[in-house]
Write a protein that holds these residues in place. Structure first.
Motif, mmCIF file in Angstrom:
data_model
loop_
_atom_site.group_PDB
_atom_site.id
_atom_site.type_symbol
_atom_site.label_atom_id
_atom_site.label_comp_id
_atom_site.label_asym_id
_atom_site.label_seq_id
_atom_site.Cartn_x
_atom_site.Cartn_y
_atom_site.Cartn_z
ATOM 1 N N ARG A 20 0.830 -1.210 0.000
ATOM 2 C CA ARG A 20 0.000 0.000 0.000
ATOM 3 C C ARG A 20 0.866 1.263 0.000
ATOM 4 N NH1 ARG A 20 -3.646 -3.263 3.192
ATOM 5 N NH2 ARG A 20 -2.547 -2.680 5.117
ATOM 6 N N ALA A 21 1.953 1.247 0.764
ATOM 7 C CA ALA A 21 2.847 2.411 0.789
ATOM 8 C C ALA A 21 3.503 2.626 -0.561
ATOM 9 C CB ALA A 21 3.911 2.224 1.877
ATOM 10 N N ALA A 22 3.918 1.541 -1.207
ATOM 11 C CA ALA A 22 4.601 1.651 -2.493
ATOM 12 C C ALA A 22 3.660 2.140 -3.591
ATOM 13 C CB ALA A 22 5.211 0.307 -2.874
ATOM 14 N N VAL A 23 2.431 1.594 -3.635
ATOM 15 C CA VAL A 23 1.531 1.987 -4.727
ATOM 16 C C VAL A 23 1.056 3.427 -4.551
ATOM 17 C CG1 VAL A 23 0.817 -0.374 -5.189
ATOM 18 C CG2 VAL A 23 -0.549 1.022 -3.609
ATOM 19 N N GLY A 57 -0.572 -9.406 -9.593
ATOM 20 C CA GLY A 57 -1.992 -9.082 -9.720
ATOM 21 C C GLY A 57 -2.523 -8.362 -8.503
ATOM 22 N N THR A 58 -2.088 -8.795 -7.327
ATOM 23 C CA THR A 58 -2.536 -8.146 -6.086
ATOM 24 C C THR A 58 -1.987 -6.724 -6.005
ATOM 25 O OG1 THR A 58 -2.561 -10.307 -4.987
ATOM 26 C CG2 THR A 58 -2.581 -8.338 -3.587
ATOM 27 N N LEU A 78 -2.935 -0.841 -6.601
ATOM 28 C CA LEU A 78 -2.632 0.395 -7.325
ATOM 29 C C LEU A 78 -3.903 0.986 -7.940
ATOM 30 C CD1 LEU A 78 -0.672 2.453 -8.538
ATOM 31 C CD2 LEU A 78 -0.241 0.837 -10.402
ATOM 32 N N THR A 79 -4.717 0.142 -8.550
ATOM 33 C CA THR A 79 -5.964 0.602 -9.176
ATOM 34 C C THR A 79 -6.874 1.247 -8.135
ATOM 35 O OG1 THR A 79 -5.821 -1.167 -10.828
ATOM 36 C CG2 THR A 79 -7.967 -0.100 -10.531
ATOM 37 N N GLU A 80 -6.994 0.606 -6.987
ATOM 38 C CA GLU A 80 -7.839 1.154 -5.921
ATOM 39 C C GLU A 80 -7.303 2.499 -5.434
ATOM 40 O OE1 GLU A 80 -9.374 -0.019 -1.409
ATOM 41 O OE2 GLU A 80 -8.250 -1.465 -2.620
ATOM 42 N N ILE A 89 -7.565 8.565 -5.275
ATOM 43 C CA ILE A 89 -6.960 9.876 -5.524
ATOM 44 C C ILE A 89 -7.838 10.699 -6.451
ATOM 45 C CG2 ILE A 89 -5.015 11.047 -6.645
ATOM 46 C CD1 ILE A 89 -3.198 8.850 -5.564
ATOM 47 N N ARG A 90 -8.335 10.058 -7.526
ATOM 48 C CA ARG A 90 -9.204 10.775 -8.449
ATOM 49 C C ARG A 90 -10.494 11.206 -7.796
ATOM 50 N NH1 ARG A 90 -8.394 6.945 -13.833
ATOM 51 N NH2 ARG A 90 -6.293 7.697 -14.366
#
Length: 550
Positions: A505-508, A536-537, A542-544, A549-550
Motif C-alpha cells: 500500500r505504501a509503495a503503490v 496481480g494483487t 494500485l488501481t484502488e 486519488i481521483r
C-alpha cells in the motif's frame, strides 16, 4: 506593518501555506493597482531602484509591508555588515523562486555600525565605459544613452537612430525603465519619464525582464565588480599555496585547475580585503558581498582563510559566490559557502552549471552531485557523455531544477542523482525524487552509487577515470530506491501477510501520486519482487489507490 512573525518562526506547514496565499493575494492586488493606474508605473520604478534585486513581486510585497523601506537585507547580510536586527522585529516576508517564505529586514529595524558608502568614480564615466565595452559610442544625453544600451543588452538590437524615432510601445517602456534604474544605480539624476496613465502590461513578466536587463547592463562594468576582483585575487594566490599539489594528488591536473579557475584564499585573514580596498572597493561593499565580516572593533576579517576556492556563477556567468575547502585534517568545517547576499542564494544556484552549459545543450546527461570536487571529477572522467553540477549540499530545490531546465530539456535528457552514499546522501536522494516529481520532470531519473563511503572525487582518486565511468554506466532507476525506502519503512521485516500488504500500500501510493507518467508494469514488478506479493494483487492495490486519488 502588520505582525508577520519573526525570523525563524514560519510556523507549521499549514500556516506557511496560508501566509503564502496571503502574500500572493497582496502581490496580485498591488499589480492590479499598477495596471488600472491607481499606482503609476513610476511608483514601482522608485521602489525597484531601492530593492528591485528581490524581483518584481517581492518589490511589491516589501512596499506593502514596510512603506518607508529603503535598504532591505537578510538577517545574515545585516550581521555581516556589522549590524544586528533588533529583538522582536517582525520580518518582511518574501516569496522565493521555489515558492517558500523568506524574511528580510529594513535598515530601520537594525542597530550597529554605520554603513559606509561605496567608493566609486563618477557615474557618467561608468556609463560611457559600459557603452564602450558593448561596442557602442554615443554622445547623446545620458538618459538617451542608457536607453539605447538597454536595447543593445536586452535584444541584441542595433541602437535606435538619434531621437529614439525607432522606439515604440512596450519596447520604449522597457528601455525607459531600464535607463531610470541604471542611472539611479550610478548616482546620476534619472530622467523625467512619462508613461501611459494605465499600464495593462504591468506584471512579473515585464518587471523581472527590466530588472534582469539592468543586472546584465551593470555587469559590463567589470572594474567595479567586487566578486570578479576577489576571484582574480584567489586565482593569483593558488600557485604559491598547498592547493595545486593537493588537487593534483586528487586527480585534478594543473590544466584542470586552470580550466575550472580554482583559486586559494590566504591564511592571514587580511590579504583579500586589503587587495580589494586597494582597487577602490569600500568596506561595506566587501562585507555585503560576503567576502569579509566585521569584528567588534569594526575591523574586517576575511571570511575565507587557507582554503582552496571554487567560484559559483550566476546563469549569465558572473561570479555570485564561493565555496572554500580546507586542507585535509584542518580544524573547522571542510566546506564553507558564501553567506546569503544580494547575488548569492545557495538554494537557487548550481556549481558548474555555467561551465557545462555547452555540453548540456549538446545533450550530455546531467548528473547532480554534492560538492565541487565531485562535479569536476565526473566532468573530467566522463566529459563525452555526462555533465555534472553540484548542489553545494544534499538538498535539491525546485529553483535549482528550474535553472537546469533553462539549459537542457530535462524531459528528454532526464537527470542522474549521485549524492554521497551515506545516510544523509540517501535521504537527500529520496527528497530529490519528490522535488523532481513536483517539478514534473518527465525524463528518466536515475541514481548512481560510487561505492560505500565514497563519492566521485574519492573514486577518481583511488581508482581513476575508468572507474568513475563504469559507476555512471551502472545507473539504476531512482524510483526503485524510493519504492524500496517506502517498503522498508512500512513493511518492516516483511515476515507477515499484514506487513507485506502494508508495504504494498505504501509503495503503490508513491506510484499513483507521481506527477509524471511512469512505467507502471516495471514498477509493479519491482514491488512484487521486493514484497513477495503477486503482481496481480499489487496491480489491484494500485488501481484502488488511483481511484481514491481521483
Amino acid at each position: 506593518m502588520g505582525s508577520m512573525g519573526s525570523i525563524g518562526s514560519m510556523g507549521s506547514d499549514a500556516e506557511a501555506r496560508r501566509l503564502l496565499a496571503a502574500l500572493r493575494g497582496i502581490a496580485e492586488q498591488e499589480t492590479a493597482r499598477l495596471r488600472d493606474g491607481t499606482l503609476p508605473w513610476t511608483w514601482w520604478l522608485e521602489r525597484a531602484a531601492r530593492y528591485g534585486r528581490y524581483g518584481f513581486t517581492n518589490t511589491l510585497l516589501i512596499a506593502a509591508q514596510w512603506r518607508a523601506a529603503s535598504d532591505v537585507r537578510s538577517y545574515e547580510a545585516w550581521r555581516a555588515a556589522g549590524r544586528q536586527v533588533r529583538k522582536g522585529e517582525a520580518g518582511i516576508r518574501l516569496i522565493t523562486p521555489d515558492g517558500r517564505l523568506r524574511a528580510v529586514f529594513d535598515v530601520a529595524q537594525t542597530d550597529g555600525l554605520p554603513l559606509q558608502e561605496q567608493a566609486s568614480e563618477g557615474g557618467r564615466e561608468q556609463l560611457h565605459r559600459i557603452a564602450a565595452r558593448l561596442g557602442y559610442q554615443g554622445d547623446e544625453d545620458l538618459a538617451d544613452l542608457a536607453h539605447q544600451l538597454a536595447h543593445v543588452v536586452r535584444r541584441g538590437d542595433r541602437p535606435d537612430p538619434p531621437g529614439l524615432a525607432g522606439c515604440r510601445g512596450l519596447r520604449r517602456v522597457e528601455a525607459d525603465s531600464v535607463a531610470y534604474l541604471v542611472l539611479v544605480h550610478l548616482g546620476l539624476d534619472p530622467p523625467r519619464l512619462s508613461f501611459p496613465p494605465t499600464a495593462g502590461w504591468a506584471g512579473p513578466e515585464i518587471g523581472d525582464r527590466i530588472l534582469a536587463t539592468c543586472r546584465r547592463l551593470e555587469h559590463h562594468d567589470r572594474s567595479t565588480d567586487v566578486m570578479r576582483a576577489a576571484h582574480r585575487f584567489f586565482r593569483a594566490c593558488l600557485e604559491s599555496s598547498w592547493g595545486p599539489d593537493y588537487l593534483a594528488e586528487r586527480g585534478f591536473s594543473r590544466a584542470v585547475q586552470r580550466r575550472w579557475q580554482i583559486g586559494y584564499a590566504p591564511r592571514s585573514g587580511q590579504a583579500l580585503h586589503a587587495r580589494l580596498r586597494s582597487l577602490g572597493h569600500s568596506d561595506d561593499a566587501i562585507v555585503s558581498a560576503g567576502l569579509a565580516r566585521r569584528r567588534r572593533s569594526g575591523a574586517l576579517l576575511d571570511r575565507f582563510r587557507d582554503r582552496v576556492m571554487f567560484a559559483i556563477r550566476a546563469p549569465d556567468g558572473a561570479v555570485a559566490g564561493f565555496i572554500g575547502r580546507l586542507p585535509d585534517g584542518a580544524e573547522g568545517p571542510k566546506y564553507l559557502n558564501s553567506p546569503d547576499t544580494e547575488q548569492f542564494h545557495k538554494g537557487e544556484l548550481l556549481y558548474g552549471l555555467h561551465e557545462t552549459r555547452d555540453r548540456l545543450v549538446r545533450g550530455a546527461r546531467p548528473v547532480l552531485v554534492e560538492g565541487p570536487l565531485d562535479a569536476i571529477a565526473v566532468n573530467v572522467a566522463a566529459a563525452r557523455t555526462h555533465a555534472a553540477i553540484a548542489t553545494c549540499g544534499a538538498a535539491v530545490t525546485t529553483a535549482q531544477i528550474h535553472a537546469l531546465s533553462q539549459i537542457t530539456d530535462l524531459d528528454i535528457a532526464g537527470l542522474v542523482i549521485a549524492l554521497d552514499d551515506d545516510e544523509a546522501g540517501r535521504t537527500g536522494s529520496l527528497r530529490a525524487w519528490h522535488t523532481l516529481m513536483d517539478a514534473q520532470v518527465r525524463g528518466p531519473i536515475g541514481t548512481v552509487s560510487f561505492g560505500p563511503g565514497q563519492d566521485p572525487a574519492d573514486l577518481l582518486r583511488s581508482q581513476g577515470r575508468v572507474a568513475v565511468r563504469e559507476a555512471l554506466r551502472a545507473e539504476k532507476e531512482l524510483s526503485h530506491r524510493v519504492l524500496d525506502a517506502a517498503i522498508e519503512r512500512s513493511g518492516g521485516a516483511l515476515d507477515t501477510h499484514e506487513q507485506r500488504l502494508s508495504a504494498v500500500r505504501a509503495a503503490v501510493r508513491i506510484i499513483a501520486s507521481s506527477a509524471v507518467p511512469v512505467d507502471v508494469a516495471r514498477q509493479v514488478a519491482h514491488v512484487s519482487a521486493r514484497t513477495g506479493v503477486p503482481p496481480g494483487t499489487v496491480t489491484e492495490a494500485l488501481t484502488e489507490t488511483v481511484s481514491n486519488i481521483r
